[in-house]
Design an enzyme around this catalytic site. Sequence first.
Site, PDB file in Angstrom:
ATOM      1  N   HIS A  53       0.854  -1.185   0.000  1.00  0.00           N
ATOM      2  CA  HIS A  53       0.000   0.000   0.000  1.00  0.00           C
ATOM      3  C   HIS A  53       0.890   1.235   0.000  1.00  0.00           C
ATOM      4  CE1 HIS A  53      -3.909  -1.937   1.755  1.00  0.00           C
ATOM      5  NE2 HIS A  53      -3.331  -2.714   0.844  1.00  0.00           N
ATOM      6  N   GLU A  55       1.134   3.921   1.844  1.00  0.00           N
ATOM      7  CA  GLU A  55       1.752   4.341   3.102  1.00  0.00           C
ATOM      8  C   GLU A  55       2.902   3.417   3.491  1.00  0.00           C
ATOM      9  OE1 GLU A  55      -2.682   5.437   3.408  1.00  0.00           O
ATOM     10  OE2 GLU A  55      -1.492   3.817   2.567  1.00  0.00           O
ATOM     11  N   CYS A  83      -5.852   2.514   5.734  1.00  0.00           N
ATOM     12  CA  CYS A  83      -6.579   1.286   6.052  1.00  0.00           C
ATOM     13  C   CYS A  83      -6.034   0.731   7.372  1.00  0.00           C
ATOM     14  CB  CYS A  83      -6.413   0.268   4.922  1.00  0.00           C
ATOM     15  SG  CYS A  83      -4.788  -0.528   4.899  1.00  0.00           S
ATOM     16  N   CYS A  86      -2.248  -0.189   7.157  1.00  0.00           N
ATOM     17  CA  CYS A  86      -1.395   0.993   7.079  1.00  0.00           C
ATOM     18  C   CYS A  86      -1.396   1.750   8.397  1.00  0.00           C
ATOM     19  CB  CYS A  86      -1.830   1.889   5.925  1.00  0.00           C
ATOM     20  SG  CYS A  86      -1.544   1.110   4.318  1.00  0.00           S
TER      21      CYS A  86
END
Length: 156
Positions: A53, A55, A83, A86
């Site tokens: 992801h 991040e 999310c 993250c």
Amino acid sequence: MQKEKFMQEAIMLSLKGSAGGKGGPFGAVVVKNGEIVGRGFNQVTSSNDPTAHAEVVAIRDACNNLGTFQLEDCEIYTSCEPCPMCLGAIYWARPRKVYYANTREDAAEIGFDDAFIYQEIPLPLHQRKIEMIPLGREEAQKAFQFWKDKSDKTEY
């Protein structure tokens, strides 16, 4: 203003990654002392890595660039509210602040709904959709005891 400039970079990365077929429309930057020290965009589908992801990629990049595993003096700018995965990575990295643009509800509207994970987290293990089965604790405790007794460990 600086904050808007950093958020624009995160948003640009979200467009760059998704337009390039790398993954979903998410981008992030890590900033220290007014300078971008880490960048990332979602690379889940292009790298076959569900943890890639924006991040997480940006945190890895920043930590690599700074030579550290914590980002206490940093801020993260992300194109979307993090999310649960993250968010966990962010808490482990320990930045001062996180700025986000889109909300998790905005993400759900375009097919990125992590409500299921938020619902699963507080459930007792035996009630989760993915079965959680204890196995090998006695043997694994040896590694924990080793760590507990280790005199030259780096705490984090």
